[in-house]
Design an enzyme around this catalytic site. Structure first.
Site, mmCIF file in Angstrom:
data_model
loop_
_atom_site.group_PDB
_atom_site.id
_atom_site.type_symbol
_atom_site.label_atom_id
_atom_site.label_comp_id
_atom_site.label_asym_id
_atom_site.label_seq_id
_atom_site.Cartn_x
_atom_site.Cartn_y
_atom_site.Cartn_z
ATOM 1 N N TRP A 37 0.731 -1.173 0.057
ATOM 2 C CA TRP A 37 -0.049 0.035 0.168
ATOM 3 C C TRP A 37 0.931 1.301 0.152
ATOM 4 O O TRP A 37 0.657 2.179 0.616
ATOM 5 C CB TRP A 37 -0.837 -0.064 1.280
ATOM 6 C CG TRP A 37 -1.780 -1.225 1.573
ATOM 7 C CD1 TRP A 37 -1.809 -1.838 2.673
ATOM 8 C CD2 TRP A 37 -2.933 -1.635 0.620
ATOM 9 N NE1 TRP A 37 -2.603 -2.814 2.333
ATOM 10 C CE2 TRP A 37 -3.316 -2.804 1.369
ATOM 11 C CE3 TRP A 37 -3.457 -1.197 -0.501
ATOM 12 C CZ2 TRP A 37 -4.576 -3.399 0.810
ATOM 13 C CZ3 TRP A 37 -4.421 -1.791 -1.065
ATOM 14 C CH2 TRP A 37 -5.027 -2.986 -0.072
ATOM 15 N N GLU B 104 -2.672 6.146 7.962
ATOM 16 C CA GLU B 104 -1.736 7.091 8.620
ATOM 17 C C GLU B 104 -2.358 6.887 10.219
ATOM 18 O O GLU B 104 -2.709 7.994 10.754
ATOM 19 C CB GLU B 104 -1.734 8.598 8.427
ATOM 20 C CG GLU B 104 -1.323 8.589 7.023
ATOM 21 C CD GLU B 104 -0.294 9.528 6.670
ATOM 22 O OE1 GLU B 104 0.278 10.426 7.718
ATOM 23 O OE2 GLU B 104 0.468 10.084 5.480
HETATM 24 C C1 LIG Z 1 -4.742 3.907 -0.596
HETATM 25 C C2 LIG Z 1 -3.617 3.697 0.354
HETATM 26 C C3 LIG Z 1 -2.450 4.448 0.408
HETATM 27 C C4 LIG Z 1 -1.726 3.958 1.449
HETATM 28 N N1 LIG Z 1 -0.246 4.808 1.614
HETATM 29 C C5 LIG Z 1 0.666 4.065 2.640
HETATM 30 C C6 LIG Z 1 1.997 4.801 2.325
HETATM 31 O O1 LIG Z 1 2.400 5.646 1.541
HETATM 32 N N2 LIG Z 1 2.902 4.139 3.161
HETATM 33 C C7 LIG Z 1 2.747 3.209 4.133
HETATM 34 O O2 LIG Z 1 3.627 2.843 4.970
HETATM 35 N N3 LIG Z 1 1.242 2.771 4.115
HETATM 36 C C8 LIG Z 1 0.404 3.178 3.443
HETATM 37 N N4 LIG Z 1 -1.032 2.668 3.455
HETATM 38 C C9 LIG Z 1 -1.221 1.602 4.433
HETATM 39 C C10 LIG Z 1 -1.941 2.366 5.699
HETATM 40 O O3 LIG Z 1 -1.299 3.110 6.451
HETATM 41 C C11 LIG Z 1 -2.704 0.934 6.335
HETATM 42 O O4 LIG Z 1 -3.638 0.575 5.538
HETATM 43 C C12 LIG Z 1 -3.240 1.301 7.964
HETATM 44 O O5 LIG Z 1 -2.101 1.522 8.476
HETATM 45 C C13 LIG Z 1 -3.907 0.187 8.354
HETATM 46 O O6 LIG Z 1 -3.362 -1.191 8.397
HETATM 47 P P1 LIG Z 1 -3.829 -2.436 7.919
HETATM 48 O O7 LIG Z 1 -4.341 -1.896 6.275
HETATM 49 O O8 LIG Z 1 -2.956 -3.484 7.738
HETATM 50 O O9 LIG Z 1 -5.202 -2.469 8.624
HETATM 51 P P2 LIG Z 1 -5.293 -3.652 10.254
HETATM 52 O O10 LIG Z 1 -4.013 -2.925 10.887
HETATM 53 O O11 LIG Z 1 -4.953 -4.983 9.708
HETATM 54 O O12 LIG Z 1 -6.481 -3.211 10.721
HETATM 55 C C14 LIG Z 1 -7.839 -3.855 10.299
HETATM 56 C C15 LIG Z 1 -8.789 -3.420 11.154
HETATM 57 O O13 LIG Z 1 -8.443 -3.700 12.708
HETATM 58 C C16 LIG Z 1 -8.460 -2.507 13.561
HETATM 59 N N5 LIG Z 1 -7.327 -2.564 14.404
HETATM 60 C C17 LIG Z 1 -5.851 -2.751 14.230
HETATM 61 N N6 LIG Z 1 -5.408 -3.057 15.406
HETATM 62 C C18 LIG Z 1 -6.349 -2.615 16.440
HETATM 63 C C19 LIG Z 1 -6.237 -2.397 17.796
HETATM 64 N N7 LIG Z 1 -5.074 -2.373 18.538
HETATM 65 N N8 LIG Z 1 -7.520 -1.926 18.385
HETATM 66 C C20 LIG Z 1 -8.459 -1.979 17.806
HETATM 67 N N9 LIG Z 1 -8.758 -1.951 16.393
HETATM 68 C C21 LIG Z 1 -7.464 -2.268 15.853
HETATM 69 C C22 LIG Z 1 -8.269 -1.456 12.612
HETATM 70 O O14 LIG Z 1 -8.470 -0.117 13.213
HETATM 71 C C23 LIG Z 1 -9.064 -1.696 11.176
HETATM 72 O O15 LIG Z 1 -10.386 -1.560 11.489
HETATM 73 C C24 LIG Z 1 -1.882 3.062 2.458
HETATM 74 C C25 LIG Z 1 -3.289 2.345 2.746
HETATM 75 C C26 LIG Z 1 -4.021 2.814 1.532
HETATM 76 C C27 LIG Z 1 -5.196 1.849 1.387
#
Ligand SMILES: Cc1cc2nc3c(=O)[nH]c(=O)nc-3n(C[C@H](O)[C@H](O)[C@H](O)COP(=O)(O)OP(=O)(O)OC[C@H]3O[C@@H](n4cnc5c(N)ncnc54)[C@H](O)[C@@H]3O)c2cc1C
Length: 389
Positions: A156, A363
């Site tokens: 991502w 973020e």
């Molecule tokens: C279009 C796009 C651009 C992006 N750009 C970048 C970038 O430039 N650089 C980069 O490094 N990343 C980037 N990201 C990644 C983004 O930062 C992550 O998607 C985000 O941090 C969430 O991580 P995940 O998708 O793995 O979700 P997960 O961490 O798997 O979370 C899934 C769900 O579980 C919940 N959850 C997780 N942990 C907990 C907790 N402790 N307590 C309660 N709820 C929880 C979350 O809130 C969410 O609802 C991008 C993502 C997208 C979609």
């Protein structure tokens, strides 16, 4: 806190609005439809000084205060969140990190071309198996005689296919957990660096999003940004600025929703009168305005703290949480005001809704920001099951 913008800040806001209306708005719909990253627009953003605006002038920035930065980002966000992504990533995540943590050589090498838009950067923290729990990332940095070799996957990553330099976070010593993390500046032409475009996004269609592979990428010692063990701090300081930038962009989405809805409500007639005359339509618009103004004040408060050099992580989280949720709510209401016309891209509101949706995910998801705010209020860390027990 002074709610009055200075003459210079007002001028910055007006100039940004004019630039966005002239240079961004006319190309938004076609770029969105084509799912095309607009490299020429990124260059224009650099030319006008919107990439790296808070960076010191000696490194090619404009040395603007943080509130002025938000005023620019708000206007870019009103015009196009994909363009806003370029500004936020390049300025807050990449330039900001290099300026704060880089050596003089690293700053001189990378900041001028990044600020001018001649080069683009990306920020690689997230991995296929580590998102919210970023400290558990698995990309591995191993020492060699001449420096480091990196292997792993990033997921991502905004601008990962178009960047010239990638900030990549890697684990140098798994036994040290987050204290073993380090950040590296990797020229994307390096052997072993490859990227793949991620297709099919709900929104931000003209923003480039990549999956990055690092296959035994060899780097000299000087490629490290900060020291071994600084990686987590580099990431968190970058996110303090990145989240602020996302929040400011969301104020722009809210504002765009208000403007489009007011205009449409005054023009569109039903039951013999403009729909603006219906109280239920006014309620939708009034709620948008309240959300926009509250989001804007929270962003300004965080910016004010940043400008005064005071701690602002929690206030930035509050602004990011509120402004991103406000943008989603405003965009949803704006589609409602537009009726069926809000469901197609003749008006900007359906794009606002699609583009806003990701802002509560990246973020720091909204849940993560609630945990940051709750931890600050209670002193209890509810982020991990271990600390909750
Ligand atoms: C279009 C796009 C651009 C992006 N750009 C970048 C970038 O430039 N650089 C980069 O490094 N990343 C980037 N990201 C990644 C983004 O930062 C992550 O998607 C985000 O941090 C969430 O991580 P995940 O998708 O793995 O979700 P997960 O961490 O798997 O979370 C899934 C769900 O579980 C919940 N959850 C997780 N942990 C907990 C907790 N402790 N307590 C309660 N709820 C929880 C979350 O809130 C969410 O609802 C991008 C993502 C997208 C979609």
């Amino acid at each position: 806190m002074d709610f009055q913008l200075s003459d210079e800040q007002q001028l910055i806001r007006e100039t940004a609005r004019e630039f966005c209306d002239k240079e961004i708005a006319p190309r938004v719909r076609e770029n969105d439809r084509a799912g095309r990253f607009d490299r020429e627009l990124a260059r224009k953003l650099g030319e006008i000084g919107y990439l790296g605006a808070p960076v010191a002038e000696e490194y090619g920035g404009r040395a603007l205060d943080y509130l002025s930065y938000a005023l620019i980002v708000e206007q870019v966000g009103r015009a196009d969140s994909s363009a806003r992504t370029v500004v936020s990533v390049q300025t807050s995540l990449v330039c900001g990190s290099i300026e704060r943590w880089g050596t003089e050589e690293q700053k001189k090498q990378w900041l001028p071309p990044l600020c001018s838009g001649d080069a683009l950067g990306c920020f690689g923290l997230t991995e296929p198996d580590t998102g919210s729990d970023a400290a558990s990332l698995r990309t591995r940095a191993e020492r060699t005689d001449s420096g480091w070799v990196l292997s792993g996957q990033k997921m991502w990553i905004s601008m990962g296919n178009v960047a010239d330099v990638a900030l990549i976070f890697a684990q140098s010593d798994p036994d040290q957990a987050h204290r073993g993390l380090a950040c590296f500046l990797i020229p994307t032409e390096s052997e072993g660096y490859s990227s793949q475009e991620i297709h099919g996004k709900l929104g931000l269609r003209s923003s480039d999003t990549a999956e990055i592979s690092l296959d035994q990428v060899e780097l000299p010692e000087e490629a490290m940004l900060g020291e071994i063990g600084d990686g987590f701090k580099v990431a968190m300081s970058a996110l303090d600025s990145g989240r602020y930038s996302v929040a400011a962009g969301c104020v722009g989405i809210c504002d765009g929703c208000v403007e489009a809805s007011v205009e449409y409500a005054k023009e569109r007639r039903q039951f013999g009168v403009p729909i603006a005359r219906f109280q239920l339509v006014q309620e939708l618009i009034a709620d948008m305005i309240v959300r926009r103004d509250a989001a804007r004040m929270l962003v300004y408060r965080a910016g004010d703290l940043k400008d005064r050099g005071e701690p602002n992580t929690v206030e930035t989280s509050i602004a990011k949480l509120y402004a991103t949720e406000a943008a989603v709510a405003c965009a949803d209401s704006a589609v409602q005001v537009h009726g069926g016309s809000g469901y197609v891209d003749d008006y900007p509101v359906e794009r606002y809704l699609r583009d806003a949706r990701v802002t509560t995910l990246y973020e720091g998801t909204s849940q993560i920001h609630k945990l940051i705010i709750g931890r600050d209020a209670t002193g209890e860390n509810a982020m991990t099951p271990l600390s909750a027990s």
